[in-house]
Design a protein around this motif. Structure first.
Motif, PDB file in Angstrom:
ATOM      1  N   ARG A 807       0.841  -1.183   0.000  1.00 40.02           N
ATOM      2  CA  ARG A 807       0.000   0.000   0.000  1.00 40.02           C
ATOM      3  C   ARG A 807       0.880   1.238   0.000  1.00 40.02           C
ATOM      4  NH1 ARG A 807      -0.775   2.085   5.320  1.00 40.02           N
ATOM      5  NH2 ARG A 807       0.101   0.759   6.947  1.00 40.02           N
ATOM      6  N   GLN A 808       0.293   2.356  -0.386  1.00 37.39           N
ATOM      7  CA  GLN A 808       1.002   3.625  -0.403  1.00 37.39           C
ATOM      8  C   GLN A 808       0.456   4.521   0.698  1.00 37.39           C
ATOM      9  OE1 GLN A 808       2.148   5.027  -4.578  1.00 37.39           O
ATOM     10  NE2 GLN A 808       0.217   3.986  -4.960  1.00 37.39           N
ATOM     11  N   GLN A 809       1.326   5.380   1.213  1.00 33.84           N
ATOM     12  CA  GLN A 809       0.875   6.285   2.270  1.00 33.84           C
ATOM     13  C   GLN A 809       1.838   7.461   2.372  1.00 33.84           C
ATOM     14  OE1 GLN A 809       0.885   3.995   5.861  1.00 33.84           O
ATOM     15  NE2 GLN A 809       2.993   4.484   6.299  1.00 33.84           N
ATOM     16  N   THR A 818       5.888   3.515  -0.379  1.00 36.63           N
ATOM     17  CA  THR A 818       5.286   2.192  -0.523  1.00 36.63           C
ATOM     18  C   THR A 818       5.761   1.314   0.615  1.00 36.63           C
ATOM     19  OG1 THR A 818       5.228   2.398  -2.936  1.00 36.63           O
ATOM     20  CG2 THR A 818       5.082   0.180  -2.016  1.00 36.63           C
ATOM     21  N   ASP A 821       2.292  -4.746   3.935  1.00 40.86           N
ATOM     22  CA  ASP A 821       1.465  -4.915   5.120  1.00 40.86           C
ATOM     23  C   ASP A 821       0.706  -6.226   5.009  1.00 40.86           C
ATOM     24  OD1 ASP A 821       0.403  -4.301   7.566  1.00 40.86           O
ATOM     25  OD2 ASP A 821      -0.367  -2.333   6.983  1.00 40.86           O
ATOM     26  N   TYR A 823      -2.817  -7.981   5.071  1.00 38.82           N
ATOM     27  CA  TYR A 823      -4.257  -7.782   4.926  1.00 38.82           C
ATOM     28  C   TYR A 823      -4.953  -9.037   5.448  1.00 38.82           C
ATOM     29  CZ  TYR A 823      -3.244  -3.739   1.959  1.00 38.82           C
ATOM     30  OH  TYR A 823      -2.807  -2.529   1.491  1.00 38.82           O
ATOM     31  N   ALA A 864      -9.473  -4.728   2.052  1.00 36.02           N
ATOM     32  CA  ALA A 864      -8.600  -3.571   2.292  1.00 36.02           C
ATOM     33  C   ALA A 864      -8.949  -2.811   3.553  1.00 36.02           C
ATOM     34  CB  ALA A 864      -8.671  -2.624   1.088  1.00 36.02           C
ATOM     35  N   GLU A 868      -5.266   0.696   4.958  1.00 39.70           N
ATOM     36  CA  GLU A 868      -5.450   1.285   3.626  1.00 39.70           C
ATOM     37  C   GLU A 868      -6.701   2.150   3.554  1.00 39.70           C
ATOM     38  OE1 GLU A 868      -6.151  -0.282  -0.936  1.00 39.70           O
ATOM     39  OE2 GLU A 868      -4.537  -1.189   0.256  1.00 39.70           O
ATOM     40  N   ALA A 927      -1.994   0.347  -5.443  1.00 38.34           N
ATOM     41  CA  ALA A 927      -3.281   0.771  -4.890  1.00 38.34           C
ATOM     42  C   ALA A 927      -3.289   2.271  -4.656  1.00 38.34           C
ATOM     43  CB  ALA A 927      -3.563   0.026  -3.586  1.00 38.34           C
ATOM     44  N   THR A 929      -4.093   6.057  -2.976  1.00 40.00           N
ATOM     45  CA  THR A 929      -3.933   6.659  -1.655  1.00 40.00           C
ATOM     46  C   THR A 929      -4.198   8.152  -1.791  1.00 40.00           C
ATOM     47  OG1 THR A 929      -2.465   6.807   0.260  1.00 40.00           O
ATOM     48  CG2 THR A 929      -1.462   7.138  -1.892  1.00 40.00           C
ATOM     49  N   ASN A 938      -5.777   4.271  -8.226  1.00 46.30           N
ATOM     50  CA  ASN A 938      -5.137   2.991  -8.506  1.00 46.30           C
ATOM     51  C   ASN A 938      -4.394   3.063  -9.845  1.00 46.30           C
ATOM     52  OD1 ASN A 938      -6.343   1.824  -6.218  1.00 46.30           O
ATOM     53  ND2 ASN A 938      -8.176   1.263  -7.381  1.00 46.30           N
TER      54      ASN A 938
END
Length: 1005
Positions: A807-809, A818, A821, A823, A864, A868, A927, A929, A938
């Motif tokens: 995931r990106q944050q 990136t 994680d 899920y 998700a 996320e 994905a 963010t 996305n």
């Protein structure tokens, strides 16, 4: 004259027929057929057929021979004038002698498609294969390209195996059943493009887990079967050359790295700048232009097997290959998002960095003339030159009950890449009509501003940007394998009236494998250009916060070694119903050690003499001035060094029980212990450490060393149960339920910010990752109407727990990162349909024309909810539009795959033609963010198809010429931003590979 010739030909006849394996009732390729009276000879093809032409009328004796089979003689074959005599034959195997010196289990089936189809039907696991014959017809140059010919498989990033939509972490990569190490800094997956097809006999993919396989073979196990010791003497030489349209179109503008000369076998140490910061550095830092090297390849193979005494056979095989290749591409690399300006917009706009480009007065937004703004709408050109060479050698000895083989392989790949990226479209996006040669045009230094009274300096707003990247990488892969196969002559043992155990079979393997990846002196330079108030062009170097200039040079080295041993004991038996089964058990151990070292250097030097070059146009490259400049360099304080270790120990027990002649039950269990750890070392105390448990708040490394290290210690019990139901000798049903696992990579556990290439988003590992568990359900129906024919339908379903996905944050500020994680759960549901047909079975004039097709449909879903969706909590409209019940697609899982192929063989003339089309559907790449309530949608890789054509022609008994055309449709390869909220796709990246034409000649003696 012509009438006389025709008349003479009309008096001649011919002999044709098919040779079968007497024991397995399948066509037998490679059989030599000789007319004893004349010496005329032919060799059977893949379909077991042969043809002898221009035979004078009379009675002849035919001799059929093939290594490992009893010679067969057929007297009194009558040839009539102008007619073809039909003569079929069957050869029985010489069971008192072992035919194959390299691993008996994997040599079954060989390189022919009929043999591999026979292996598929006899395998306990659901297996698909592709042999050297089909690989050659399809023009597959390496293992990665060969794998795309297997139903339900594809390749990620041109290197990594994806089976049934599950990417590399769910696929075990093997060579002759030995698990391979990987020096890839990002993955534990093996880069399959480093194994050339010249070394490969077949690619075998087991799509269901059995207890004698690796516990992480959830998607499948990809086994590269190397060519073994031949049954008789062989000497073969191949040479070829190629032309690529993209490389040809680039001409003398091909991007090159003048600092590296790969030479004949790789670069020399003189090409590389010493890592000494006590003195200023000089040398090439920017992209140059020139001509690419010629592209060619050659290979040499020799081998033989001979008897020593009455019961001993020894043999050897040796192979050397060499290839030079080049590629060129140009396209787009753009970054967009949805702005949130008092409300989330529904139109994509370019991402930017720097000051806010807007000022708001009276509810109206205006461009801010004081903004220092940079965008990322890049047009790129990239040139790569590749050198690949390697060797394969093997020796072996065998008796009636024993065989021992020693195999060594080594591959070297060197690739020099020069990439030029330029952003000029960002300026024209914000200022339509901008002219770089006119400072009064919109966005120029003297352009008017209605808001600020004119003559405002907009020149630094979305300035022209340029990135120049030079990257030379060497990869090596070596493997030394010692294997033994033994049959214990203990006779049979009857247990009650139910089972009679036959002689036990033992095999064992001890193997060392090593892999390295060395990137010496990667150079990255980022600059921008604008015009000043006087109209002079100015080139400047971007500086990061803290004054770190974006001229970075990096040394990276990754070394991974594996020591592996395993053994199996197979107890075959005959059940009460005279059907055959087996009981099998064994052990396995694989110890892997990895060392990752990175040293980066940068400059904070202002380079005042070069910061401003009067009247220097955008078309001039500022980097050319830096090539001759001596530049002070300093240690980059964010390098990452770590050691990794992984030890997998396993024991298993499995059996195959023939309940009836039409029903078998297969089952067993594997116990597997995983010990995996990473240890940080030599980390700068100023480096920032990111711990997921602390909500990614940056912490100083000092005092947190223990949190940076990761330790995995887990035991797993993995059951497997399956059945095979055969209601008819041409129909079979198979089904299975299995449990498997998926492991994280070393990099995914290291919680330090890592940036692979200048301008890339950083990657940050997660030491809290847990291993995934998978439940697998499989069903398959096969119909074999005749040898070589197939109609197959499969269904598979996978339930995943603690799925590892990316995931990106935002890490604070505007840094998008990136991170991996866990899920909670995910599912994959899919179908495979496959067909192979020889049209000559239906209509004799179509003899030699074979058609094949396969289609895989995949639906993936990932829950998700959690981190996320929490990151998107401020954008509820996005969650509603993009996530169906809180789920999204799994990354790297294409919606569908299909292959179509047609081959035509004319044995009479020694001609083979092939046409192959491979299509991969859309797949999620990243994905979505948000960044400060701006939504980044996305990113999907769009589907595209590849069409290849091949033609080969025999010239006499010893020579063959070939022509191949690859990527004939030359499709646009794209990734796109895709959002239900925003509507139409927006291009993220786009390029074409070009069409490739190659010719080659081979000779075999």
């Amino acid at each position: 004259m012509s009438l006389c010739i025709c008349g003479a030909s009309a008096q001649q006849g011919g002999i044709r027929g098919m040779v079968m394996d007497a024991d397995f009732e399948v066509p037998l390729p490679g059989v030599k057929v000789v007319i004893s009276e004349t010496g005329q000879e032919a060799v059977t093809g893949d379909a077991g057929s042969y043809f002898l032409e221009q035979v004078e009328p009379g009675a002849y004796t035919l001799m059929f021979s093939k290594g490992g089979y009893t010679r067969f003689t057929q007297p009194q074959v009558i040839v009539s004038p102008g007619k073809l005599a039909e003569m079929d034959a069957s050869l029985a195997g010489e069971y008192e002698e072992m035919d194959e010196l390299v691993v008996k289990e994997i040599s079954l089936g060989g390189a022919s498609e009929i043999g591999l189809l026979n292996l598929r039907m006899e395998s306990v696991a659901m297996m698909d294969s592709v042999g050297a014959d089909l690989m050659s017809k399809a023009g597959a140059s390496d293992a990665a390209q060969a794998l795309t010919l297997v139903p339900g498989t594809t390749i990620q990033d041109g290197k990594y195996a994806v089976v049934r939509g599950l990417p590399d972490r769910y696929v075990a990569s093997l060579m002759n059943n030995v698990r391979l190490p990987s020096a890839d800094p990002d993955k534990r997956a093996v880069q399959l493009d480093q194994f050339p097809s010249a070394m490969i006999e077949s690619m075998q993919v087991s799509k269901t887990f059995t207890p004698d396989q690796q516990g992480d073979a959830s998607g499948g196990a990809v086994n590269i079967v190397l060519k073994g010791i031949p049954d008789e003497r062989v000497l073969q030489f191949k040479i070829g050359t190629k032309y690529k349209t993209n490389v040809g179109d680039a001409g003398s503008d091909f991007p090159v790295d003048d600092a590296i000369d790969m030479g004949t076998w790789g670069h020399t140490a003189d090409d590389i700048q010493p890592q000494d910061i006590s003195t200023p550095w000089s040398g090439v830092v920017g992209v140059e232009r020139g001509d690419s090297r010629p592209m060619y390849d050659w290979s040499l193979t020799a081998g033989d097997k001979f008897a020593v005494g009455s019961d001993l056979k020894v043999g050897f095989v040796g192979s050397l290959f060499y290839k030079r290749d080049a590629s060129y591409s140009e396209g787009r690399n753009d970054k967009y998002w949805l702005e949130n300006d008092g409300g989330l917009q529904d139109t994509m706009t370019p991402q930017y960095s720097g000051d806010n480009p807007y000022l708001t007065f009276g509810g109206t937004s205006y461009l801010n003339p004081g903004s220092e703004l940079s965008t990322s709408l890049y047009d790129f050109r990239q040139g790569s030159e590749e050198l690949q060479w390697g060797t394969l050698g093997g020796i072996g000895a065998e008796t009636e009950n024993n065989a021992v083989n020693l195999l060594y392989s080594y591959n070297f790949t060197g690739e020099s890449t020069a990439r030029l990226s330029e952003d000029t479209r960002g300026k024209t996006y914000f200022f339509p009509g901008y002219d770089p040669d006119d400072i009064t045009s919109p966005g120029g230094a003297d352009s008017d501003s209605a808001l600020f009274g004119g003559n405002q300096d907009f020149s630094s707003f979305a300035a022209f940007n340029r990135k120049e990247e030079l990257d030379y990488t060497e990869r090596t892969a070596g493997s030394l394998q010692l294997r033994g196969d033994h049959t214990l002559p203990l006779g049979s043992l009857r247990i009650g009236s139910a089972f009679t155990f036959n002689e036990p079979e033992i095999d064992w393997t001890v193997a060392w494998s090593g892999s390295t990846m060395d990137t010496p002196d990667r150079r990255s330079l980022e600059t921008y250009w604008r015009r000043d108030d006087d109209g002079d062009g100015i080139h400047r170097m971007y500086n990061d916060d803290g004054g770190r200039a974006r001229l970075i040079r990096t040394w990276r080295s990754v070394d991974e070694d594996s020591f592996q041993y395993f053994g199996n004991i197979n107890l075959p038996f005959e059940a009460w119903n005279d059907e055959e089964g087996f009981l099998k058990f064994g052990g396995f151990d694989d110890s892997v050690e990895r060392s990752f070292d990175q040293n980066s250097f940068y400059t904070t030097q202002q380079l005042s003499s070069l910061q401003v070059q009067p009247s220097m146009a955008w078309e001039e490259f500022w980097s050319s001035y830096l090539n001759d400049e001596r530049i002070d360099m300093s240690d980059y304080p964010f390098d990452v060094n770590y050691d990794g270790a992984q030890d997998i120990t396993a024991f298993y027990l499995m059996g195959d029980l023939p309940v009836a002649s039409f029903l078998k039950i297969t089952g067993g269990v594997r116990f597997e212990k995983t010990e995996l750890n990473t240890t940080m070392r030599d980390v700068d105390p100023n480096a920032q450490l990111y711990i997921p448990a602390n909500n990614y708040g940056p912490l100083d490394f000092a005092g947190n060393e223990d949190q940076a290290n990761a330790v995995i210690d887990q035991n797993d019990v993995l059951p497997s149960i399956g059945f095979e139901f055969i209601p008819h000798d041409k129909i079979s049903f198979r089904g299975s339920y299995t449990e498997t696992i998926a492991r994280m990579t070393f990099k995914e556990l290291v919680p330090i910010e890592q940036v692979d290439t200048l301008g890339d988003d950083p990657f940050i590992g997660n030491p809290d990752l847990q291993m995934s568990s998978i439940r697998n359900y499989d069903l398959r129906f096969d119909y074999n109407p005749y040898p070589g024919g197939l109609v197959s339908v499969s269904w598979f379903y996978k339930e995943l727990k603690d799925v590892i996905d990316y995931r990106q944050q935002i890490l604070g500020g505007a840094t998008l990162a990136t991170t991996p994680d866990n899920y909670s759960e995910g599912t994959i549901n899919g179908y495979e349909l496959e067909m192979r047909q020889s049209l000559g079975e239906w209509w004799e004039p179509l003899e030699g024309l074979d058609l094949g097709a396969n289609l895989t449909l995949i639906q993936s879903e990932l829950d998700a909810s959690g981190a996320e969706l929490d990151a998107l909590a401020g954008l509820p409209e996005i969650i509603e539009a993009e996530y169906d019940d809180g789920t999204r697609d799994m990354m790297g899982t294409p919606e569908y795959l299909y292959n179509l192929n047609a081959t035509y063989t004319v044995p009479k003339f020694g001609t083979e033609l092939g046409l192959f089309y491979i299509f991969k559907g859309d797949a999620l790449k990243a994905a979505g963010t948000q960044d400060s309530n701006r939504y980044i949608p996305n990113i999907y890789e769009k589907g595209y198809g590849v069409l290849n054509f091949s033609l080969s022609q025999k010239l006499g008994n010893h020579f063959k010429v070939g022509f191949k055309a690859k990527n004939l449709l030359n499709p646009e390869i794209q990734s796109v931003y895709r959002s239900e909220y925003a509507g139409e796709d927006v291009i993220r990246t786009s390029y074409k590979k070009g069409i490739e034409y190659s010719v080659g000649v081979s000779t075999t003696w």
